[in-house]
Design a protein around this motif. Sequence first.
Motif, mmCIF file in Angstrom:
data_model
loop_
_atom_site.group_PDB
_atom_site.id
_atom_site.type_symbol
_atom_site.label_atom_id
_atom_site.label_comp_id
_atom_site.label_asym_id
_atom_site.label_seq_id
_atom_site.Cartn_x
_atom_site.Cartn_y
_atom_site.Cartn_z
ATOM 1 N N PRO A 200 -5.427 3.441 9.741
ATOM 2 C CA PRO A 200 -4.160 2.694 9.835
ATOM 3 C C PRO A 200 -3.078 3.230 8.901
ATOM 4 O O PRO A 200 -1.887 3.122 9.212
ATOM 5 N N MET A 201 -3.482 3.834 7.787
ATOM 6 C CA MET A 201 -2.495 4.420 6.873
ATOM 7 C C MET A 201 -1.760 5.570 7.545
ATOM 8 O O MET A 201 -0.528 5.668 7.500
ATOM 9 N N ALA A 202 -2.518 6.450 8.215
ATOM 10 C CA ALA A 202 -1.900 7.582 8.915
ATOM 11 C C ALA A 202 -1.168 7.119 10.167
ATOM 12 O O ALA A 202 -0.041 7.554 10.454
ATOM 13 N N LEU B 247 1.314 -1.673 9.444
ATOM 14 C CA LEU B 247 0.022 -0.983 9.474
ATOM 15 C C LEU B 247 -0.253 -0.219 8.183
ATOM 16 O O LEU B 247 -1.355 -0.274 7.633
ATOM 17 N N ALA B 248 0.740 0.493 7.690
ATOM 18 C CA ALA B 248 0.497 1.457 6.622
ATOM 19 C C ALA B 248 0.346 0.827 5.245
ATOM 20 O O ALA B 248 -0.506 1.252 4.454
ATOM 21 N N VAL B 249 1.156 -0.176 4.923
ATOM 22 C CA VAL B 249 1.180 -0.675 3.538
ATOM 23 C C VAL B 249 -0.143 -1.312 3.108
ATOM 24 O O VAL B 249 -0.664 -0.982 2.034
ATOM 25 N N PRO B 250 -0.750 -2.232 3.890
ATOM 26 C CA PRO B 250 -2.051 -2.763 3.449
ATOM 27 C C PRO B 250 -3.108 -1.671 3.340
ATOM 28 O O PRO B 250 -3.946 -1.700 2.430
ATOM 29 N N ALA B 251 -3.059 -0.694 4.248
ATOM 30 C CA ALA B 251 -4.066 0.366 4.236
ATOM 31 C C ALA B 251 -3.914 1.274 3.022
ATOM 32 O O ALA B 251 -4.906 1.621 2.364
#
Length: 458
Positions: free
Chosen positions: A331-333, A371-375
């Motif tokens: 999810p980060m990518a 998607l990216a910030v929590p990951a």
Amino acid sequence: MTDVLADAADGAAAHRGSAGLTLAAAALGFFVLTLDTQVVTVAMPVIGTELNGGITSLQWVVSGYTLMLAALLLSAGSLSDRIGASRAFAVGLAAFTAASAACGVAPELGVLVAARFLQGAAGAVLLPASLALVRQAYPTAVARARAVAVWTSAGGAAMAAGPLVGGLLTTTLGWRAVFYVNLPIGLVGLLALIRSPRSLPRRAPFDLPGQLSATLALAAVTYAVIERSVVATAVFCVAAAAFVIVERRSTHPMIPPRLVRLPAVAVPAATGLALNFAFYGAVFLLALYFEQVHGLSALETGLMFLPMTALITVVNLLAGRLGTRCGPRLPMALGQVVLLGGVCGLLALREDTPLVVQAAVLLPFGIGGGLAVPALTAVLLESVDAGRAGLAAGLLNAGRQFGGALGVALFGSLAAGGAVVAGLHMGAIVGAAVLAVTTTATVVLVRPRTTMDPSDTR
């Protein structure tokens, strides 16, 4: 025996009551801090018109706040420990409320910018202290997890409601109301804190040379971008070099060099900076685009942003589930790729672009950021032991805040002279390039957990 049981029950009830009040105060502090970043952006064009300010002045109104927040966040955690979280929270919230009042009565842009700097400094004290209060009020893991969820949801609610609240207040009561709204919230938070237990201060190292050089470096580079100053660029280079030297020699560095050499720390920190750089830079110019190019009111502009901010809150929850199943790197990518697509979508905006297309361009911003910030937060926290979690989180938050300040500075500079559409297009190219770099770094460098020894401060 009955008396003993009654006393124990009364004590447990009193603890639950005081813990609930502590959580309420902490959540209100986080709420007002997050709300301020959203409501002010929508009011920017109106502020510029009524106070006779151009894009450069408006950049400082936004960037001055986030710059101080970023520069002081790392040391603010140590300050909270040194004087006690409850006292630090009270000082931070009281100062933030007073600075909000000063913003509301500001007769000119110079006074408003100065008050925004004070708001940012107070917010830097308030933010880590609010989370420390939650940690102290709920000592058991299960209760603490629930309390942190409440604290986080307060920020999510402020993020989702901010554009609409800002637009509504600006349209009905004027731009000063977006600052006055902080006053009752701040007062209620301080009243809730009165019944909360006092936090005990403890000895905590404070890296004054590192703090001073970091603040000077961040301020100089922001000034250099906004004002296009060669002198400020030189000051940044000297201050940044001094910061690196100070941190390498310090017994208790503000940012241990060993920490940032870990790819699982450095990449999420850089990614957080890049995400906020592209996100807040674009949002700053989009507010001007909606109101100055298309003639929307502040309320209509808030409604344009509402689906995006609401998506961030919803997707945050989905990102946690996806990270649990697939690991946080995916999810980060993926979030960065989606946000990159949204940034590229800015290139499609013109003076005559239909509103439906404008609204569609904003959706990837909400999905990608959500998607990216929590990951990336999960990746970073997994890479350090508990003894370094607070420092790593401070590094991430400081980087994100500075990324937002730098994004507003650069995007605004590209639109200098009123060329809002051209500025959006040039900013989109820069933002997409930055996100492409951090996305590649995420895929190539982020690997399973490699931790730092919490006793290693160098």
